[in-house]
Design an enzyme around this catalytic site. Structure first.
Site, mmCIF file in Angstrom:
data_model
loop_
_atom_site.group_PDB
_atom_site.id
_atom_site.type_symbol
_atom_site.label_atom_id
_atom_site.label_comp_id
_atom_site.label_asym_id
_atom_site.label_seq_id
_atom_site.Cartn_x
_atom_site.Cartn_y
_atom_site.Cartn_z
ATOM 1 N N LYS A 80 5.956 -9.976 6.019
ATOM 2 C CA LYS A 80 6.177 -10.045 4.571
ATOM 3 C C LYS A 80 4.866 -10.344 3.844
ATOM 4 C CE LYS A 80 9.206 -12.657 1.372
ATOM 5 N NZ LYS A 80 10.191 -13.768 1.338
ATOM 6 N N SER A 155 14.413 -12.968 -0.971
ATOM 7 C CA SER A 155 13.173 -12.318 -1.322
ATOM 8 C C SER A 155 12.611 -11.434 -0.217
ATOM 9 C CB SER A 155 12.139 -13.379 -1.697
ATOM 10 O OG SER A 155 11.867 -14.249 -0.622
ATOM 11 N N SER A 179 16.498 -16.359 1.673
ATOM 12 C CA SER A 179 15.673 -15.156 1.600
ATOM 13 C C SER A 179 15.480 -14.432 2.922
ATOM 14 C CB SER A 179 14.303 -15.495 1.011
ATOM 15 O OG SER A 179 14.418 -15.785 -0.362
#
Length: 465
Positions: A80, A155, A179
């Site tokens: 990420k 997220s 997330s």
């Protein structure tokens, strides 16, 4: 060549170690799929192909020279954009950080590389990682491969989308309020939130985090198979001096009672009927495997944990967060922070002290409950995956969406590990359930998750809808 996506992480790494498959071929096949599939998804937003091919060639040379690489030998993984990776911008989905180039790897990534993992790309998130949706001005919008009308989650939405689409076997995600678990749920894959301290994380590029993220934010894996999560967790974990909370705790412990608390309506929420049916299916699968499943008469408070988690994350330092969001100009970040502005205005040192004191009491109550019943089966969310950008519909929508997420948001404050398990995809809409275990007992949740996976089915690689 065998399609790498047809193999589990365990089998793929063994095939590469034994020479049945070669790391450069596996990496090239994965990069080829990324080139074909990712343009429709925008899950991977930073290209690592050149470095990935070079790392795969180096790994292959080591194997041919007689070296024995680790448990993730040649396994394609994604990272990420919130995490430091040498030579890449740690953007956290913002234009403000587009030139923030990392000069070192975050420690969890260092650990993964030591086990032979090959990073094939870096995945998208919302600006500042605030939303349940993954869209920003720097990298654009990520699409759910099952259904473009639905969010891929946030997220770690890029991680969820990439995993579902077969753009890597293990995806790194982060979780301060769901997330990891929500993108796994929304994209029909598996996602594990570890115990805080299990997976070390530190960004040299950004420095130390505020108190709420220090206590509650974790890094962890998403994958299509529960056993892949197990190997991903083992590779990410371990002591690292950069992370003050990092703890070299054992990855497994003594057998725990196979007692499960089925909680259909945590915190008083009312889940969608399909989610309630998924919980009943999961309970039946566990019972058939010999687990004792009961609905408890009472449960330690989750709603207060939900409220305190929001304050420690969003109210603490709210003015600085809002100023950054205004500078970025991100509509989703501004909508969320403005929604909580009145609440944040009441936040002061006394409120911080109260929150930390109450957190201790809630943790104590949950640990006592889990000592007798060491697994909780409950929803990931009260609603099926949200419509794309639904949080931009106004304050009423934000309030509803956040209340629906109570089963995820409350868990980080309590310091507990939790696993999102896919229950399947119906008419292009994924769903799933959540398993919560005692601290440091991810293994117990993973054991139960494998039971559910055998009944629900292993998520299959999907091409964009």
């Amino acid at each position: 060549m065998t399609d790498p996506n047809s193999l589990s992480v365990r089998d793929l790494a063994e095939a590469i170690r034994s020479g049945t498959l070669r790391a450069p071929e596996v990496t090239a096949a994965t990069l080829d799929r990324i080139a074909r599939v990712n343009p429709a998804l925008n899950a991977i937003v930073q290209d690592c192909s050149s470095d990935a091919l070079a790392e795969a060639e180096a790994l292959d040379a080591r194997i041919r020279a007689g070296d024995q690489p680790g448990a993730l030998a040649g396994v394609p993984v994604t990272i990420k954009v919130i995490a430091d990776q040498t030579g890449y911008a740690t953007t956290n989905g913002t234009t403000l950080a587009r030139d923030l180039i990392a000069t070192s790897d975050s420690p969890f990534l260092r650990h993964m590389r030591a086990e032979g993992a090959i990073v094939v790309g870096r995945t998208n998130c919302p600006a500042f990682s605030y939303r349940w949706f993954s869209s920003n001005a720097q990298h654009g919008t990520t699409v759910n491969p099952h259904n473009a009308a639905l969010t891929p989650g946030g997220s770690s939405g890029g991680a969820g989308s990439a995993t579902a689409a077969g753009l890597g076997h293990i995806a790194h995600g982060t979780d301060i309020a769901g997330s990891i678990r929500y993108p796994a749920y929304a994209c029909g894959v598996q996602g594990l939130r570890p115990t805080p301290g299990r997976v070390p994380a530190f960004n040299q590029s950004g420095g130390d985090r505020p108190i709420g993220p220090q206590l509650m934010a974790v890094a962890g894996p998403l994958a299509r198979r529960v056993d892949d999560l197990r190997l991903g967790l083992a590779a990410m974990s371990g002591y690292a001096p950069e992370d003050p909370l990092s703890t070299p705790a054992p990855l497994s412990g003594p057998a725990l009672p196979r007692r499960v608390a089925l909680v259909r309506r945590p915190g008083g929420i009312e889940p969608d009927p399909r989610i309630l049916a998924d919980l009943d299916r999961a309970a039946d699968l566990l019972r058939r495997d010999g687990w004792q499943v009961e609905e408890p008469d009472s449960l330690p408070d989750l709603r207060e944990a939900f409220d305190l988690q929001i304050d420690l994350w969003l109210a603490d330092g709210h003015a600085e967060k809002l100023a950054a969001a205004q500078l970025e100009g991100d509509a989703g970040a501004l909508a969320l922070l403005n929604f909580y502005a009145d609440r944040a205005a009441r936040w002061d040192s006394a409120a911080l002290s109260h929150a930390l004191l109450r957190r201790s009491g809630l943790i104590r109550a949950w640990r006592a409950f889990l000592a007798d019943t060491p697994l909780v089966l409950m929803p990931v969310c009260a609603e099926l995956p949200f419509r794309q950008d639904e949080d931009l519909d106004g304050p009423e929508a934000i309030a509803r969406l956040w209340q629906a997420q109570l089963p995820q948001v409350a868990i980080p404050l309590l310091g507990l590990p939790a696993l999102a398990v896919s229950s399947g995809v119906e008419n292009g809409i994924p769903s799933g359930v959540q398993l919560v275990a005692p601290p440091w007992r991810e293994d117990h949740a993973l054991d139960a998750g494998e039971v559910l996976e055998r009944g629900f089915g292993i998520p299959q690689v999907v091409d964009p809808a």
